[in-house]
Design a protein around this motif. Sequence first.
Motif, PDB file in Angstrom:
ATOM      1  N   HIS A  66       0.780  -1.117   0.077  1.00  0.00           N
ATOM      2  CA  HIS A  66       0.017  -0.030   0.054  1.00  0.00           C
ATOM      3  C   HIS A  66       0.894   1.302  -0.161  1.00  0.00           C
ATOM      4  N   ASP A  67       2.196   1.099   0.713  1.00  0.00           N
ATOM      5  CA  ASP A  67       2.862   2.361   0.592  1.00  0.00           C
ATOM      6  C   ASP A  67       3.290   2.533  -0.726  1.00  0.00           C
ATOM      7  N   VAL A  73       2.546   5.989   3.835  1.00  0.00           N
ATOM      8  CA  VAL A  73       1.283   5.170   4.482  1.00  0.00           C
ATOM      9  C   VAL A  73       1.713   5.315   5.986  1.00  0.00           C
ATOM     10  N   LEU A  74       2.946   5.547   6.506  1.00  0.00           N
ATOM     11  CA  LEU A  74       2.937   5.563   7.811  1.00  0.00           C
ATOM     12  C   LEU A  74       2.853   6.679   8.496  1.00  0.00           C
ATOM     13  N   LEU A  75       2.685   7.876   7.829  1.00  0.00           N
ATOM     14  CA  LEU A  75       2.426   9.322   8.496  1.00  0.00           C
ATOM     15  C   LEU A  75       0.959   9.449   9.093  1.00  0.00           C
ATOM     16  N   ASN A  98      -4.624  19.651   9.630  1.00  0.00           N
ATOM     17  CA  ASN A  98      -4.818  20.123   8.404  1.00  0.00           C
ATOM     18  C   ASN A  98      -4.793  19.428   7.351  1.00  0.00           C
ATOM     19  N   ASN A  99      -4.873  18.274   7.480  1.00  0.00           N
ATOM     20  CA  ASN A  99      -4.477  17.044   6.461  1.00  0.00           C
ATOM     21  C   ASN A  99      -4.950  15.504   6.810  1.00  0.00           C
ATOM     22  N   GLN A 100      -5.736  15.166   6.032  1.00  0.00           N
ATOM     23  CA  GLN A 100      -6.076  13.565   6.262  1.00  0.00           C
ATOM     24  C   GLN A 100      -5.162  12.708   5.479  1.00  0.00           C
ATOM     25  N   ALA A 101      -4.362  11.967   6.211  1.00  0.00           N
ATOM     26  CA  ALA A 101      -3.303  11.284   5.531  1.00  0.00           C
ATOM     27  C   ALA A 101      -3.722   9.790   4.832  1.00  0.00           C
ATOM     28  N   GLU A 102      -2.877   9.015   4.146  1.00  0.00           N
ATOM     29  CA  GLU A 102      -3.136   7.902   3.410  1.00  0.00           C
ATOM     30  C   GLU A 102      -3.709   6.719   4.637  1.00  0.00           C
ATOM     31  N   LYS A 103      -3.037   6.789   5.860  1.00  0.00           N
ATOM     32  CA  LYS A 103      -3.334   5.989   6.754  1.00  0.00           C
ATOM     33  C   LYS A 103      -4.883   5.936   7.196  1.00  0.00           C
ATOM     34  N   ALA A 162      -4.999   7.506  -1.871  1.00  0.00           N
ATOM     35  CA  ALA A 162      -4.811   6.107  -1.285  1.00  0.00           C
ATOM     36  C   ALA A 162      -6.250   5.551  -2.002  1.00  0.00           C
ATOM     37  N   LEU A 163      -7.197   6.499  -2.084  1.00  0.00           N
ATOM     38  CA  LEU A 163      -8.422   5.766  -2.536  1.00  0.00           C
ATOM     39  C   LEU A 163      -8.549   5.664  -4.055  1.00  0.00           C
TER      40      LEU A 163
END
Length: 328
Positions: free
Chosen positions: A70-71, A81-83, A88-93, A161-162
Amino acid sequence: MASQKLFSVVIFQLLLLVPFALGLPNANGLKLGFYHKTCPSIEAIVKETTARFISRAPTLAAPLIRMHFHDCFVRGCDGSVLLNSTKNNQAEKDAFPNQSLRGFQVIDAVKSALEKRCPGVVSCADVLALVARDAISLIHGAFWVVPLGRRDGRVSIMTEALTGLPPPFGNITLLKAIFASKGLSVKDLAVLSGAHTIGISHCTSFTNRLYNFTGKGDTDPSLDPNYIVRLKNKCKPGDIKTLVEMDPGSFKTFDADYYTLVSERRGLFQSDAALLDDNETKSYVKLQATSHGWTFMKDFGDSMIKMGQIGVLTGSSGEIRKQCAFVN
């Protein structure tokens, strides 16, 4: 039979090492021995720390290889993907496909051990690549060399990621296009799908195949009817909690049984069934199913080496994070 399988695994591991024995750099800047002077004990530290977790919970191997996958498929293998998300931000995780990822504690423990020995030297992206390899090797699965030198990205965006990850409901055309966009071949698609030989899945990833495949309350005609009955007994409509083995009876063992299941129309996801809709992927499935996976271990290692080089940051790009969940 077991000794023959072990012998074949050892031979393929040796064959994998031959082309990289000199540690020559790759075109993208990764190479074996990258930390030879700056952190010479890196591989021993990673393996020892990973082994502490896998020895207690072998089922972590599946989510760790999935995390690496996934990363790499979103922004390349940069540890994004680890962040963690910020205000202020929605991450991949936090993207839906990543909400079921597990094993972040393994990455953090390995990174912490490396920071004690070699502070500020080893990237989280390299940690993830090594942990994924060692997790599979520790459950007596495939082994592959991991060229190193990745640096960590500073950007992680949930919506990427979506759109960037191959979905479990993808058809063969979509899957081939996504893999091609990452520089991976049709064979790589067939090979890397074999990671589904271990692990579990929530019912929600495949219940449309059981209850409402085309929106008319029907089942997926590509799925074995007897298997449908078994799956319906486990997954009722609307079930969001139940977990199902992706390779029933063998989900903890890294082997080629997955291909036998797919050839018998018992692949859990539409993306598994899709491998029978293309001549090349179908031929690979049939080969592994009939040969008991004679080449699978080596093939998997080869494809993982390629996948681990997708979009890497090297040189002065990116950074070396102090903690894998946060940018510096």
